[in-house]
Scaffold this motif. Structure first.
Motif, mmCIF file in Angstrom:
data_model
loop_
_atom_site.group_PDB
_atom_site.id
_atom_site.type_symbol
_atom_site.label_atom_id
_atom_site.label_comp_id
_atom_site.label_asym_id
_atom_site.label_seq_id
_atom_site.Cartn_x
_atom_site.Cartn_y
_atom_site.Cartn_z
ATOM 1 N N SER A 250 0.839 -1.200 0.000
ATOM 2 C CA SER A 250 0.000 0.000 0.000
ATOM 3 C C SER A 250 0.875 1.252 0.000
ATOM 4 O O SER A 250 1.938 1.282 0.629
ATOM 5 C CB SER A 250 -0.908 0.009 1.233
ATOM 6 N N ASP A 251 0.401 2.285 -0.695
ATOM 7 C CA ASP A 251 1.069 3.588 -0.638
ATOM 8 C C ASP A 251 0.367 4.519 0.350
ATOM 9 O O ASP A 251 0.660 5.708 0.412
ATOM 10 C CB ASP A 251 1.117 4.238 -2.022
ATOM 11 N N GLY A 252 -0.563 3.953 1.106
ATOM 12 C CA GLY A 252 -1.350 4.733 2.054
ATOM 13 C C GLY A 252 -2.707 5.109 1.511
ATOM 14 O O GLY A 252 -3.597 5.526 2.259
ATOM 15 N N LYS A 253 -2.885 4.955 0.190
ATOM 16 C CA LYS A 253 -4.148 5.292 -0.455
ATOM 17 C C LYS A 253 -4.711 4.112 -1.248
ATOM 18 O O LYS A 253 -5.894 3.828 -1.181
ATOM 19 C CB LYS A 253 -3.969 6.489 -1.391
ATOM 20 N N SER A 254 -3.852 3.454 -1.998
ATOM 21 C CA SER A 254 -4.268 2.361 -2.878
ATOM 22 C C SER A 254 -3.438 1.115 -2.614
ATOM 23 O O SER A 254 -2.355 1.177 -2.032
ATOM 24 C CB SER A 254 -4.119 2.780 -4.353
ATOM 25 N N GLN A 255 -3.982 -0.017 -3.080
ATOM 26 C CA GLN A 255 -3.291 -1.292 -2.954
ATOM 27 C C GLN A 255 -2.637 -1.660 -4.285
ATOM 28 O O GLN A 255 -3.184 -1.402 -5.355
ATOM 29 C CB GLN A 255 -4.276 -2.384 -2.545
ATOM 30 N N TYR A 256 -1.474 -2.294 -4.199
ATOM 31 C CA TYR A 256 -0.719 -2.689 -5.386
ATOM 32 C C TYR A 256 -0.224 -4.122 -5.242
ATOM 33 O O TYR A 256 0.107 -4.564 -4.134
ATOM 34 C CB TYR A 256 0.498 -1.788 -5.591
ATOM 35 N N ALA A 257 -0.142 -4.804 -6.371
ATOM 36 C CA ALA A 257 0.583 -6.064 -6.438
ATOM 37 C C ALA A 257 1.999 -5.723 -6.876
ATOM 38 O O ALA A 257 2.196 -4.940 -7.812
ATOM 39 C CB ALA A 257 -0.068 -7.014 -7.435
ATOM 40 N N VAL A 258 2.994 -6.281 -6.182
ATOM 41 C CA VAL A 258 4.392 -5.953 -6.434
ATOM 42 C C VAL A 258 5.152 -7.233 -6.776
ATOM 43 O O VAL A 258 5.022 -8.241 -6.077
ATOM 44 C CB VAL A 258 5.029 -5.273 -5.199
ATOM 45 N N TYR A 259 5.961 -7.166 -7.833
ATOM 46 C CA TYR A 259 6.687 -8.336 -8.306
ATOM 47 C C TYR A 259 8.164 -8.001 -8.491
ATOM 48 O O TYR A 259 8.504 -7.004 -9.139
ATOM 49 C CB TYR A 259 6.102 -8.827 -9.635
ATOM 50 N N LEU A 260 9.032 -8.829 -7.920
ATOM 51 C CA LEU A 260 10.473 -8.663 -8.077
ATOM 52 C C LEU A 260 10.987 -9.866 -8.863
ATOM 53 O O LEU A 260 10.815 -11.011 -8.436
ATOM 54 C CB LEU A 260 11.144 -8.572 -6.705
ATOM 55 N N TYR A 261 11.645 -9.617 -9.995
ATOM 56 C CA TYR A 261 12.007 -10.708 -10.889
ATOM 57 C C TYR A 261 13.159 -10.317 -11.804
ATOM 58 O O TYR A 261 13.519 -9.133 -11.932
ATOM 59 C CB TYR A 261 10.801 -11.114 -11.752
ATOM 60 N N SER A 262 13.736 -11.326 -12.442
ATOM 61 C CA SER A 262 14.741 -11.133 -13.482
ATOM 62 C C SER A 262 14.285 -11.899 -14.720
ATOM 63 O O SER A 262 13.800 -13.027 -14.612
ATOM 64 C CB SER A 262 16.103 -11.661 -13.028
ATOM 65 N N GLU A 263 14.456 -11.275 -15.869
ATOM 66 C CA GLU A 263 14.063 -11.947 -17.120
ATOM 67 C C GLU A 263 15.000 -13.111 -17.436
ATOM 68 O O GLU A 263 14.622 -14.064 -18.106
ATOM 69 C CB GLU A 263 14.084 -10.946 -18.281
ATOM 70 N N LYS A 264 16.244 -13.031 -16.951
ATOM 71 C CA LYS A 264 17.237 -14.082 -17.193
ATOM 72 C C LYS A 264 17.900 -14.457 -15.869
ATOM 73 O O LYS A 264 19.076 -14.180 -15.637
ATOM 74 C CB LYS A 264 18.274 -13.619 -18.213
ATOM 75 N N GLN A 265 17.137 -15.070 -15.032
ATOM 76 C CA GLN A 265 17.616 -15.417 -13.697
ATOM 77 C C GLN A 265 18.448 -16.697 -13.724
ATOM 78 O O GLN A 265 18.069 -17.683 -14.328
ATOM 79 C CB GLN A 265 16.419 -15.604 -12.758
ATOM 80 N N LYS A 266 19.597 -16.651 -13.036
ATOM 81 C CA LYS A 266 20.431 -17.836 -12.885
ATOM 82 C C LYS A 266 20.251 -18.395 -11.479
ATOM 83 O O LYS A 266 20.148 -17.632 -10.520
ATOM 84 C CB LYS A 266 21.908 -17.493 -13.110
ATOM 85 N N VAL A 267 20.232 -19.714 -11.376
ATOM 86 C CA VAL A 267 20.103 -20.359 -10.072
ATOM 87 C C VAL A 267 21.283 -21.312 -9.887
ATOM 88 O O VAL A 267 21.488 -22.225 -10.692
ATOM 89 C CB VAL A 267 18.777 -21.137 -9.937
ATOM 90 N N GLU A 268 22.075 -21.070 -8.842
ATOM 91 C CA GLU A 268 23.244 -21.903 -8.567
ATOM 92 C C GLU A 268 23.274 -22.255 -7.086
ATOM 93 O O GLU A 268 22.691 -21.539 -6.264
ATOM 94 C CB GLU A 268 24.533 -21.167 -8.941
ATOM 95 N N LYS A 269 23.976 -23.315 -6.746
ATOM 96 C CA LYS A 269 24.157 -23.686 -5.342
ATOM 97 C C LYS A 269 25.507 -23.184 -4.850
ATOM 98 O O LYS A 269 26.500 -23.224 -5.583
ATOM 99 C CB LYS A 269 24.058 -25.203 -5.164
ATOM 100 N N VAL A 270 25.520 -22.709 -3.610
ATOM 101 C CA VAL A 270 26.761 -22.224 -3.012
ATOM 102 C C VAL A 270 27.677 -23.414 -2.725
ATOM 103 O O VAL A 270 27.297 -24.350 -2.013
ATOM 104 C CB VAL A 270 26.472 -21.447 -1.707
#
Length: 240
Positions: A44-64
């Motif tokens: 919320s921005d205090g007035k309206s509600q939003y859906a928020v998405y955090l992403y990468s178009e080319k995400q890499k997944v590796e193990k430490v």
């Protein structure tokens, strides 16, 4: 009467159909973003509600494979050029902010993103810097856009910043060097300057003021109780 009814229906039906199509389009936009997101939030921005998405178009997944202070052996590391997209509730417009190269390791609680409920809500992007703490970048919605604050703060690892139930926020950090101990800091958001600024005095519970053990107790209590906010009365007793 029939003519009046026909006129009314001729106006109502297209409006209903258009609204239904808009809702369908909004659901489609959210679904598409949700599928590729590493994190998603309701914000919320205090007035309206939003859906928020955090992403990468080319995400890499590796193990430490080589653990260190900021990475646990076997944890999954997600990396790439990331974006934060927002969709206002009931709308179909997607607004996006590029946040650049990032590496997230949610399982280890070291490099992660999390939602802070407040006035307004914030998104924290926490990046481990050392064995005792992380740099936290902060984002909020204003004028229908996602905005990054101009400053960062330093906290303990994990979800170490929270709303105080009013119009501010509280964080906790730990120092293991000279004058070891915990410091609780109070903040407020200055939207005009896009900056998180100090609000009130810091509360240092450290070796120098002989409150190290108190700091350990209150830090543990703070993390065990997600809605708790430390006050000077809690930290120092009678401060009158």
């Amino acid at each position: 009467m029939k003519k009046l009814l026909l006129v009314f229906l001729s106006i109502l039906i297209p409006s209903v159909l258009a609204f239904g199509q808009q809702q369908t389009d909004a659901a489609s936009a959210n679904s598409s973003l949700s599928k590729k997101s590493l994190y998603s939030f309701k914000m919320s921005d205090g007035k309206s509600q939003y859906a928020v998405y955090l992403y990468s178009e080319k995400q890499k997944v590796e193990k430490v494979t080589e653990p260190w202070a900021c990475a646990n052996l076997g944890d999954k590391a997600y990396s790439g050029k990331y974006k934060i997209s927002i969709v206002k509730q009931g709308d179909i417009k997607v607004k996006t902010l590029d946040i650049g190269e990032r590496t997230f390791m949610p399982a280890g609680n070291l490099n992660l993103a999390y939602l802070i409920k407040g006035s307004p809500d914030l998104i924290a992007v926490s990046t481990c810097e050392a064995s005792v703490g992380s740099t936290v970048e902060l984002f909020y919605i204003d004028g229908g856009k996602m905005i990054k604050t101009k400053n960062t703060i330093f906290t303990m690892h994990g979800k170490s910043l929270r709303g105080n139930g009013k119009s501010g926020y509280q964080s906790v950090q730990y120092n293991n060097a000279e004058d070891a101990g915990w410091t609780f800091e109070n903040w407020k958001l200055d939207k005009k300057k896009s900056t998180l600024v100090h609000s009130g005095d810091d509360m240092g519970l450290t070796e120098d003021n002989a409150l190290y053990e108190d700091g350990k107790y209150w830090s543990n209590y703070w993390f065990r109780h997600p809605s708790f906010i430390l006050t000077p009365l809690d930290a120092f007793g009678d401060v009158s």
